[in-house]
Design a protein around this motif. Structure first.
Motif, short mmCIF file in Angstrom:
data_model
loop_
_atom_site.label_atom_id
_atom_site.label_comp_id
_atom_site.label_asym_id
_atom_site.label_seq_id
_atom_site.Cartn_x
_atom_site.Cartn_y
_atom_site.Cartn_z
N LEU A 158 0.84 -1.20 0.00
CA LEU A 158 0.00 0.00 0.00
C LEU A 158 0.87 1.24 0.00
N GLU A 159 0.53 2.20 -0.82
CA GLU A 159 1.35 3.42 -0.90
C GLU A 159 0.42 4.64 -0.91
N THR A 160 0.68 5.54 0.01
CA THR A 160 -0.19 6.70 0.15
C THR A 160 -0.02 7.70 -1.01
N GLY A 203 8.95 6.58 -2.73
CA GLY A 203 9.21 7.25 -1.46
C GLY A 203 10.15 8.44 -1.63
N GLN A 204 10.99 8.66 -0.62
CA GLN A 204 11.93 9.79 -0.68
C GLN A 204 12.88 9.62 -1.87
N ALA A 205 13.25 8.39 -2.15
CA ALA A 205 14.20 8.16 -3.23
C ALA A 205 13.62 8.66 -4.55
N GLU A 228 23.80 8.30 -6.70
CA GLU A 228 25.09 7.89 -7.28
C GLU A 228 25.79 6.81 -6.46
N ASN A 229 25.25 6.52 -5.25
CA ASN A 229 25.96 5.54 -4.41
C ASN A 229 25.21 4.20 -4.34
N TYR A 230 24.26 3.98 -5.25
CA TYR A 230 23.54 2.71 -5.21
C TYR A 230 24.30 1.69 -6.07
N GLU A 274 9.14 11.83 6.72
CA GLU A 274 8.76 13.03 5.97
C GLU A 274 9.65 14.19 6.37
N TYR A 275 9.81 15.13 5.46
CA TYR A 275 10.74 16.23 5.72
C TYR A 275 10.30 17.16 6.83
N ARG A 276 11.30 17.70 7.50
CA ARG A 276 11.05 18.76 8.49
C ARG A 276 10.78 20.06 7.75
N GLY A 297 23.39 18.20 -0.69
CA GLY A 297 24.54 18.27 -1.59
C GLY A 297 24.14 17.92 -3.01
N GLN A 298 23.37 16.85 -3.15
CA GLN A 298 22.94 16.44 -4.50
C GLN A 298 22.08 17.50 -5.13
N ALA A 299 21.16 18.06 -4.34
CA ALA A 299 20.26 19.09 -4.88
C ALA A 299 21.08 20.28 -5.36
N GLY A 339 13.67 -0.01 6.94
CA GLY A 339 14.00 1.25 6.28
C GLY A 339 14.02 2.43 7.23
N ASP A 340 13.80 3.62 6.68
CA ASP A 340 13.99 4.85 7.45
C ASP A 340 13.08 4.96 8.67
N VAL A 341 11.95 4.29 8.67
CA VAL A 341 11.02 4.39 9.80
C VAL A 341 11.54 3.63 11.03
N ARG A 391 19.64 5.31 4.05
CA ARG A 391 20.16 5.27 2.68
C ARG A 391 19.32 4.29 1.86
N VAL A 392 19.33 4.47 0.53
CA VAL A 392 18.53 3.61 -0.34
C VAL A 392 18.97 2.15 -0.21
N ALA A 393 20.29 1.92 -0.29
CA ALA A 393 20.78 0.54 -0.26
C ALA A 393 20.42 -0.15 1.05
C1 LIG Z 1 16.11 14.26 -2.09
C2 LIG Z 1 16.69 13.00 -1.49
C3 LIG Z 1 17.83 12.44 -2.04
C4 LIG Z 1 18.37 11.27 -1.51
N1 LIG Z 1 19.46 10.72 -2.09
C5 LIG Z 1 19.99 9.57 -1.63
C6 LIG Z 1 21.11 8.98 -2.25
O1 LIG Z 1 21.65 9.50 -3.21
N2 LIG Z 1 21.58 7.81 -1.79
C7 LIG Z 1 21.02 7.19 -0.72
O2 LIG Z 1 21.48 6.11 -0.39
N3 LIG Z 1 19.94 7.73 -0.08
C8 LIG Z 1 19.41 8.91 -0.50
N4 LIG Z 1 18.34 9.48 0.12
C9 LIG Z 1 17.75 8.78 1.28
C10 LIG Z 1 16.84 7.64 0.80
O3 LIG Z 1 15.99 8.12 -0.21
C11 LIG Z 1 16.03 7.08 1.95
O4 LIG Z 1 16.91 6.60 2.92
C12 LIG Z 1 15.14 5.92 1.46
O5 LIG Z 1 14.23 6.40 0.48
C13 LIG Z 1 14.36 5.31 2.61
O6 LIG Z 1 13.51 4.35 2.07
P1 LIG Z 1 12.20 3.83 2.86
O7 LIG Z 1 11.53 2.91 1.94
O8 LIG Z 1 12.58 3.35 4.19
O9 LIG Z 1 11.31 5.12 3.13
P2 LIG Z 1 10.71 6.22 2.15
O10 LIG Z 1 11.58 6.40 0.97
O11 LIG Z 1 10.45 7.41 3.03
O12 LIG Z 1 9.33 5.59 1.66
C14 LIG Z 1 8.23 5.44 2.53
C15 LIG Z 1 6.95 5.38 1.72
O13 LIG Z 1 5.85 5.11 2.59
C16 LIG Z 1 4.73 5.87 2.19
N5 LIG Z 1 3.80 6.03 3.32
C17 LIG Z 1 3.97 6.79 4.44
N6 LIG Z 1 2.90 6.67 5.25
C18 LIG Z 1 2.03 5.82 4.64
C19 LIG Z 1 0.74 5.29 4.99
N7 LIG Z 1 0.13 5.61 6.14
N8 LIG Z 1 0.13 4.44 4.11
C20 LIG Z 1 0.74 4.08 2.93
N9 LIG Z 1 1.96 4.56 2.58
C21 LIG Z 1 2.60 5.41 3.41
C22 LIG Z 1 5.35 7.19 1.74
O14 LIG Z 1 4.48 7.90 0.87
C23 LIG Z 1 6.63 6.71 1.04
O15 LIG Z 1 6.43 6.50 -0.33
C24 LIG Z 1 17.77 10.66 -0.38
C25 LIG Z 1 16.62 11.23 0.19
C26 LIG Z 1 16.09 12.39 -0.36
C27 LIG Z 1 14.87 12.98 0.24
#
Ligand SMILES: Cc1cc2nc3c(=O)[nH]c(=O)nc-3n(C[C@H](O)[C@H](O)[C@H](O)COP(=O)(O)OP(=O)(O)OC[C@H]3O[C@@H](n4cnc5c(N)ncnc54)[C@H](O)[C@@H]3O)c2cc1C
Length: 562
Positions: A266-268, A273-275, A282-284, A349-351, A393-395, A532-534, A541-543
């Motif tokens: 399920l995806e809201t 996501g953040q990725a 570039e580091n994946y 989510e972002y601050r 930095g990337q931005a 993941g990030d939660v 990180r993505v990896a």
């Molecule tokens: C601009 C940016 C650049 C980045 N660049 C890099 C990089 O170059 N290399 C790197 O390694 N990392 C990078 N990161 C960090 C990386 O993107 C994150 O660490 C990674 O995306 C975390 O993955 P995740 O799946 O745990 O969470 P998220 O990517 O945050 O995904 C969580 C998903 O859950 C969904 N969600 C939330 N609540 C609900 C709900 N109640 N019901 C259903 N869905 C929900 C959200 O919409 C989201 O799509 C970057 C982050 C940002 C913001």
């Protein structure tokens, strides 16, 4: 039989036109014979419409006669390609079992082999040669369709409207072809507003399939109008429901489905996501020249679906009911789905800036992502990027390629503790990035659109005001745990505790009913995992997220066998 398909109209001008042999390959008689076991033959009549945009449809392999694929637009239709004997229809939506985005009409009567979604998935999983051929064709077809920027789905918006940016992001990240028209710069928009009887104040407006007019719609309304989701079967108890389709959730979807589990993701918002908001990762591992978050997410999404994971976008989990098993996840529409195990992958989510009017400029000068969509809004203007991490930095590096000057604002004394060395070097080597340390934004001004930014730099703290209309906030994130209904143990910052991070008070016998200790990714409730990030203590990180989502599936198997 191996004649190259003839591309027509805007497709012939698409940057993908040179790849028409891969986009529209012809199957050999041997390949068609293999496919026959999975399909049903039927006769097609000249002029018959096999599908309209919005219809769910099988894949057709043309055995004789021909089928034309046309793209409906607001003014008529554009012919894209004619499938002749040996050719096949479909794109990524066919594999996902969602609505078609083109019209399919019989040009010359003949015979087709129709292969439904379930059989198509079997072919993807069992026939490596055809799987690769179809997958490449489907991905290229959708990419080419998007590049033509012609569609009967039109977004009438304005660069000064946050809702427009939200809808642009939603459609783009869902790889949905649409026409983007800007009321401020395109005179034809006024005509369309009159034609569909909407006012400028109603913007953003989505014209769906050339007829249904949605005024400032939610993502859910757009998804439903365009048939992006199939109905959820809520009678079934799933093996695992993954909440969140960021890198962690998509990885859990791929691994879970490939190992035979009944998986619902399920995806809201939109997968990635953040990725998905990163212009270039570039580091994946495995992508030495980098990959955009959007491309990575699109590939992961189709990979999960190839293995049979069900994915629903614009579907928010509202409540987790962990009082009884099977667990239930409730939606805003009152429906619920039940499951034996849950993977929490809702990320963060972002601050926001701690300024009263900050949220007013979200999408109208303040952004949380720096991709092509946002960069287009800035043009060559001077911009601000706030933050000292890798995303900032990337931005900065990305925006410096098109913007006159990028001011990189950080609160600390430098970047060394928070950013990767390769990015620090690149920033130092980019003359139009100005690093401003010990600097904070103190006010934002503007009417509809952000127009001026004031910042203070220590020591001295003399405020400086600049005519800058674009600020990119890359200042860290808060965990998305509101939907957990307080039934899962979290740390002081709200991140979910798992495995050895759980304290004894998090595991009272009334809640932790197992004799074993929680697994590495398991939360305070048996069979509910976080990745993941939660997750508290995860590497953001993505990896790392991908690794956690994949590895967690092993623990899901163990719980399912308990
Ligand atoms: C601009 C940016 C650049 C980045 N660049 C890099 C990089 O170059 N290399 C790197 O390694 N990392 C990078 N990161 C960090 C990386 O993107 C994150 O660490 C990674 O995306 C975390 O993955 P995740 O799946 O745990 O969470 P998220 O990517 O945050 O995904 C969580 C998903 O859950 C969904 N969600 C939330 N609540 C609900 C709900 N109640 N019901 C259903 N869905 C929900 C959200 O919409 C989201 O799509 C970057 C982050 C940002 C913001």
């Amino acid at each position: 039989m191996n004649t190259e398909a003839k591309l027509e109209g805007s497709f012939a001008q698409s940057p993908y036109a040179g790849r028409s042999a891969q986009m529209f390959p012809h199957l050999t008689p041997v390949q068609i014979a293999r496919l026959s076991a999975h399909g049903r033959k039927s006769v097609i009549q000249k002029g018959e419409v096999l599908a309209e945009p919005g219809d769910r449809l099988p894949m057709y392999v043309v055995l004789s006669g021909s089928i034309e694929i046309v793209q409906p637009t607001l003014t008529g239709e554009t012919l894209i390609v004619v499938h002749t004997a040996g050719s096949f229809s479909g794109d990524v939506g066919t594999l996902r079992g969602i609505s078609a985005v083109v019209r399919m009409r019989v040009r010359e009567g003949g015979e087709v082999l129709s292969i439904d979604e379930a059989h198509l998935r079997t072919i993807f999983q069992t026939d490596a040669e055809l799987s690769e051929l179809f997958m490449r064709a489907f991905i290229l077809r959708r990419a080419a369709l998007i590049s033509t920027q012609s569609s009967d789905v039109v977004l009438l918006g304005s660069t000064h409207s946050a809702g427009t940016l939200r809808l642009q992001q939603f459609l783009t990240r869902n790889t949905y072809p649409f026409v983007n028209l800007d009321v401020d710069s395109d005179a034809s928009v006024r005509e369309l507003l009159d034609r569909f009887q909407v006012k400028v104040e109603d913007i953003p407006v989505v014209v769906c399939r050339g007829s249904v007019v949605l005024k400032n719609p939610s993502n859910e309304e757009v998804a439903s109008c365009l048939g992006m989701n199939q109905q959820i079967d809520d009678d079934r108890v799933r093996d695992v429901i993954v909440v969140g389709a960021g890198p962690a959730g998509l990885a859990a979807g791929v691994y879970g489905a490939s190992e035979g589990l009944d998986v619902l993701v399920l995806e809201t918002g939109t997968p990635g996501g953040q990725a998905g908001s990163s212009s270039k990762i570039e580091n994946y591992l495995g992508f030495p020249t980098g990959i955009s978050g959007l491309a990575l997410a699109a590939r992961a999404l189709i990979q999960a679906q190839k293995f049979g994971a069900e994915i629903r976008t614009a579907y928010s989990a509202l409540h987790l009911n962990c009082e009884q098993r099977p667990y239930a996840i409730e939606f805003a529409n009152g429906h619920a789905v039940r499951t034996r195990t849950v993977i929490i992958a809702t990320g963060a989510e972002y601050r926001q800036l701690a300024l009263e009017n900050a949220s007013r400029f979200l999408g109208t000068g303040m952004y949380y992502a720096a991709t092509a969509t946002e960069a287009r809004r800035c043009g060559t203007a001077e911009v601000v990027v706030v933050g000292g991490g890798n995303s900032a930095g990337q931005a900065a590096v990305y925006l410096a390629a098109t913007c006159k000057r990028v001011n990189l604002l950080v609160r600390g004394n430098g970047l060394a503790d928070t950013m990767s060395q390769y990015l620090i070097r690149r920033i130092a080597d980019t003359p139009n990035i100005i690093l401003r340390t010990r600097t904070e934004i103190t006010s934002l001004e503007g009417q509809d659109q952000l127009a001026r930014v004031t910042w203070k730099t220590a020591p001295g703290n003399a405020p400086e005001t600049h005519d800058i209309g674009h600020v990119f906030l890359m200042t860290g994130a808060l965990p998305c745990t509101g939907w957990l209904n307080s039934c899962i143990a979290v740390n002081e910052k709200g991140f979910v505790r798992t495995g050895s991070d759980l304290r004894s008070e998090d595991l009272p016998p009334s809640k932790w009913t197992n004799s074993r200790q929680p697994g590495f990714f398991e939360t305070s409730i048996p069979g509910i995992f976080a990745v993941g990030d939660v997750r508290c203590g995860s590497v953001k990180r993505v990896a790392a997220a991908v690794g956690e989502g994949s590895a967690c599936i092993q623990q899901v198997h163990r719980v399912l066998h308990e």
